[in-house]
Write an enzyme that holds these catalytic residues in place. Structure first.
Site, mmCIF file in Angstrom:
data_model
loop_
_atom_site.group_PDB
_atom_site.id
_atom_site.type_symbol
_atom_site.label_atom_id
_atom_site.label_comp_id
_atom_site.label_asym_id
_atom_site.label_seq_id
_atom_site.Cartn_x
_atom_site.Cartn_y
_atom_site.Cartn_z
ATOM 1 N N PRO A 20 -5.894 -5.027 1.044
ATOM 2 C CA PRO A 20 -7.031 -5.369 1.017
ATOM 3 C C PRO A 20 -6.954 -6.529 1.229
ATOM 4 O O PRO A 20 -6.103 -7.513 0.640
ATOM 5 C CB PRO A 20 -7.894 -4.718 -0.390
ATOM 6 C CG PRO A 20 -5.959 -4.868 -1.171
ATOM 7 C CD PRO A 20 -5.120 -4.019 0.311
ATOM 8 N N MET A 21 -8.314 -7.247 2.277
ATOM 9 C CA MET A 21 -7.658 -8.582 2.816
ATOM 10 C C MET A 21 -9.545 -8.917 1.641
ATOM 11 O O MET A 21 -10.235 -8.644 3.288
ATOM 12 C CB MET A 21 -7.550 -9.046 3.545
ATOM 13 C CG MET A 21 -5.769 -8.958 3.433
ATOM 14 S SD MET A 21 -4.555 -9.017 5.105
ATOM 15 C CE MET A 21 -4.851 -7.691 5.895
ATOM 16 N N MET A 22 -9.832 -9.977 1.346
ATOM 17 C CA MET A 22 -11.155 -10.455 1.652
ATOM 18 C C MET A 22 -11.547 -11.336 2.588
ATOM 19 O O MET A 22 -10.658 -11.792 3.469
ATOM 20 C CB MET A 22 -11.158 -11.506 -0.185
ATOM 21 C CG MET A 22 -11.151 -11.171 -1.298
ATOM 22 S SD MET A 22 -12.661 -10.075 -1.395
ATOM 23 C CE MET A 22 -14.131 -11.085 -2.410
ATOM 24 N N CYS A 103 -4.568 -9.986 -7.256
ATOM 25 C CA CYS A 103 -5.317 -11.349 -7.068
ATOM 26 C C CYS A 103 -5.461 -12.818 -7.807
ATOM 27 O O CYS A 103 -5.832 -12.395 -8.938
ATOM 28 C CB CYS A 103 -6.831 -11.001 -6.419
ATOM 29 S SG CYS A 103 -7.825 -12.358 -5.722
ATOM 30 N N ASN A 214 4.685 -3.870 -0.814
ATOM 31 C CA ASN A 214 3.901 -4.915 0.115
ATOM 32 C C ASN A 214 4.124 -6.456 -0.126
ATOM 33 O O ASN A 214 4.914 -7.056 -1.490
ATOM 34 C CB ASN A 214 2.501 -5.117 -0.767
ATOM 35 C CG ASN A 214 1.961 -5.920 -0.329
ATOM 36 O OD1 ASN A 214 1.191 -6.883 -0.794
ATOM 37 N ND2 ASN A 214 1.096 -5.881 0.672
ATOM 38 N N GLY A 215 3.922 -7.256 0.732
ATOM 39 C CA GLY A 215 4.441 -8.428 0.554
ATOM 40 C C GLY A 215 5.964 -9.001 1.762
ATOM 41 O O GLY A 215 6.863 -8.208 1.789
ATOM 42 N N GLY A 216 5.161 -9.279 3.191
ATOM 43 C CA GLY A 216 6.422 -10.008 3.876
ATOM 44 C C GLY A 216 6.176 -9.136 4.872
ATOM 45 O O GLY A 216 7.867 -9.160 5.548
ATOM 46 N N GLY A 236 -0.100 -6.629 5.197
ATOM 47 C CA GLY A 236 -1.203 -8.004 5.324
ATOM 48 C C GLY A 236 -1.807 -8.374 6.211
ATOM 49 O O GLY A 236 -2.201 -8.225 7.555
HETATM 50 C C1 FMN Z 1 -7.059 -13.590 3.328
HETATM 51 C C2 FMN Z 1 -6.440 -12.601 2.484
HETATM 52 C C3 FMN Z 1 -7.468 -12.014 1.544
HETATM 53 C C4 FMN Z 1 -6.648 -10.705 0.699
HETATM 54 N N1 FMN Z 1 -7.147 -10.491 -0.797
HETATM 55 C C5 FMN Z 1 -7.111 -9.902 -1.152
HETATM 56 C C6 FMN Z 1 -8.250 -8.746 -1.984
HETATM 57 O O1 FMN Z 1 -9.520 -9.051 -1.635
HETATM 58 N N2 FMN Z 1 -7.293 -7.639 -3.233
HETATM 59 C C7 FMN Z 1 -6.005 -7.966 -2.907
HETATM 60 O O2 FMN Z 1 -5.711 -6.605 -3.777
HETATM 61 N N3 FMN Z 1 -4.890 -8.746 -2.213
HETATM 62 C C8 FMN Z 1 -5.649 -9.508 -1.874
HETATM 63 N N4 FMN Z 1 -4.766 -10.098 -0.744
HETATM 64 C C9 FMN Z 1 -3.497 -10.288 -0.813
HETATM 65 C C10 FMN Z 1 -2.923 -9.234 0.240
HETATM 66 O O3 FMN Z 1 -3.668 -8.058 0.106
HETATM 67 C C11 FMN Z 1 -1.542 -8.617 0.377
HETATM 68 O O4 FMN Z 1 -1.022 -8.247 -0.989
HETATM 69 C C12 FMN Z 1 -1.110 -10.122 0.215
HETATM 70 O O5 FMN Z 1 -1.431 -10.695 2.038
HETATM 71 C C13 FMN Z 1 0.904 -9.852 0.901
HETATM 72 O O6 FMN Z 1 0.902 -9.001 2.304
HETATM 73 P P1 FMN Z 1 1.548 -9.587 2.997
HETATM 74 O O7 FMN Z 1 2.730 -10.666 3.169
HETATM 75 O O8 FMN Z 1 1.353 -8.637 4.152
HETATM 76 O O9 FMN Z 1 -0.030 -10.172 3.664
HETATM 77 C C14 FMN Z 1 -5.013 -10.889 0.414
HETATM 78 C C15 FMN Z 1 -4.624 -12.012 1.362
HETATM 79 C C16 FMN Z 1 -5.085 -12.576 2.654
HETATM 80 C C17 FMN Z 1 -4.048 -12.869 3.385
#
Ligand code: FMN
Length: 332
Positions: A20-22, A103, A214-216, A236
């Site tokens: 999920p990403m806002m 978050c 999740n993460g990285g 993400g």
């Molecule tokens: C632009 C943006 C918006 C995000 N919005 C949310 C969100 O609404 N809810 C949530 O649980 N995490 C949110 N995250 C965090 C991601 O879901 C994820 O946990 C985080 O980016 C780490 O994963 P990644 O390293 O694969 O990006 C957001 C991340 C980004 C970059």
């Protein structure tokens, strides 16, 4: 005889999901990502209970039927409100409802939403129980491995243990802590170190739970490696910036023998959707802003991005411009 419920969906797999990403994983983004992978589980942006219960619920819940499997992420901490929102999600056809406990933004902390809830495991358990009692679809939790001041492994186990007692069976672990004061949400995705070992210990100590890492994570190879330890991986930023990665997922991670969709094919398949959006009075960039990474790594990538992020705002013929962008991808 055809099966009685021909529209029944297969059991939900969380083996590979997009986070999920806002502002990023809106319905247009998800429609596009679905053109690249059939099996990937997609998450919405976080929607707060306040927005859903007191705002334009239909707008927040809107999605295309093709987006399934699809999970709605909720932000909130009132059991009653979360239960009501979970019901709305189920009625709207979502396959899962997920509670955001990860978050770190100040805005959400003031309303007791997100990572600050890691300091209130009993409340999270109560929320999850209320949601589970309200719906038949799965209720999952996305969380961190801790927050500042509550970052020991014992406290993490206490959190997961209490939420498990409430009936939750699937946890998505963003494998770093959140620092609730002093870091921006962006810094909170970069500065606290990733601790895959802590997430792995959690899987080891709670073998009956589904633990999604999740993460990285950036490549299919890394996904494969993590899937030796974890039940699923969630990507993400990499999925957003390099969406063509998803085109490999069905074959490489789900063992499906469906042919891999080409880059230009995917964009061509998006064309009728864009036409519909334009006919409804929308602008093309609402959709195409999510495809800018599709040409990543190719000589035409700069031109592709320029067409869809700069030229797009000057043209009166958006579809002709889209066709130019499709042409740039041909043969890739
Ligand atoms: C632009 C943006 C918006 C995000 N919005 C949310 C969100 O609404 N809810 C949530 O649980 N995490 C949110 N995250 C965090 C991601 O879901 C994820 O946990 C985080 O980016 C780490 O994963 P990644 O390293 O694969 O990006 C957001 C991340 C980004 C970059």
């Amino acid at each position: 005889m055809p099966p009685e419920h021909t529209t029944a969906r297969p059991a939900l797999s969380r083996r590979f999901s997009v986070a999920p990403m806002m502002d990023w994983t809106d319905r247009h983004c998800r429609f596009f990502l679905r053109l690249l992978s059939r099996e990937t589980l997609l998450y919405t942006e976080m929607v707060t209970t306040g927005a859903l219960l007191h705002g334009d619920a239909a707008r927040f819940l809107r999605h295309d039927d093709s987006e399934h499997p699809l999970a709605l992420q909720l932000g909130g901490s009132s059991p009653e409100e979360l239960a009501a929102c979970a019901r709305l999600a189920e009625q709207a056809g979502y396959d899962e409802v997920n509670l955001n406990v990860g978050c770190p933004s100040d805005r959400v902390q003031n309303n007791m939403i997100g990572a600050c809830l890691m300091g209130h495991p009993a409340l999270v358990a109560e929320c999850v129980k209320a949601m589970l009692d309200a719906v038949a679809i799965p209720v999952t939790v996305k969380h961190r491995i801790g927050i500042n001041g509550r970052d020991s492994y014992a406290e993490l186990c206490d959190f997961v243990g209490q939420v498990r007692e409430a009936g939750c069976r699937s946890f998505t672990v963003h494998a770093r802590i959140a620092i609730l004061e002093g870091l921006s949400p962006k810094e909170n995705r970069e500065i606290p170190p990733l601790r895959y070992d802590v997430a792995a210990q959690l899987k080891h100590d709670f073998p009956d739970l589904e633990i999604v890492l999740n993460g990285g994570i950036k490549t299919i190879e890394e996904c494969r490696e993590h899937l030796r330890t974890f039940d699923g991986v969630m990507l993400g930023r990499e999925a957003y910036h390099n969406p063509y990665l998803l085109a490999q997922v069905d074959r490489e991670l789900f063992d499906r023998d469906t042919p891999q969709v080409g880059r230009s094919e995917a964009l061509l398949a998006l064309r009728p959707y864009i036409e519909r959006h334009l006919a409804e009075g929308g602008a093309m960039h609402h959709v195409t802003r999510h495809v800018l990474g599709l040409a990543q790594g190719f000589p035409g990538a700069r031109r592709f991005r320029q067409l869809l992020s700069v030229d797009i705002h000057k043209t009166k013929e958006p579809l002709a411009l889209l066709d130019q962008a499709i042409e740039l991808l041909q043969g890739r």
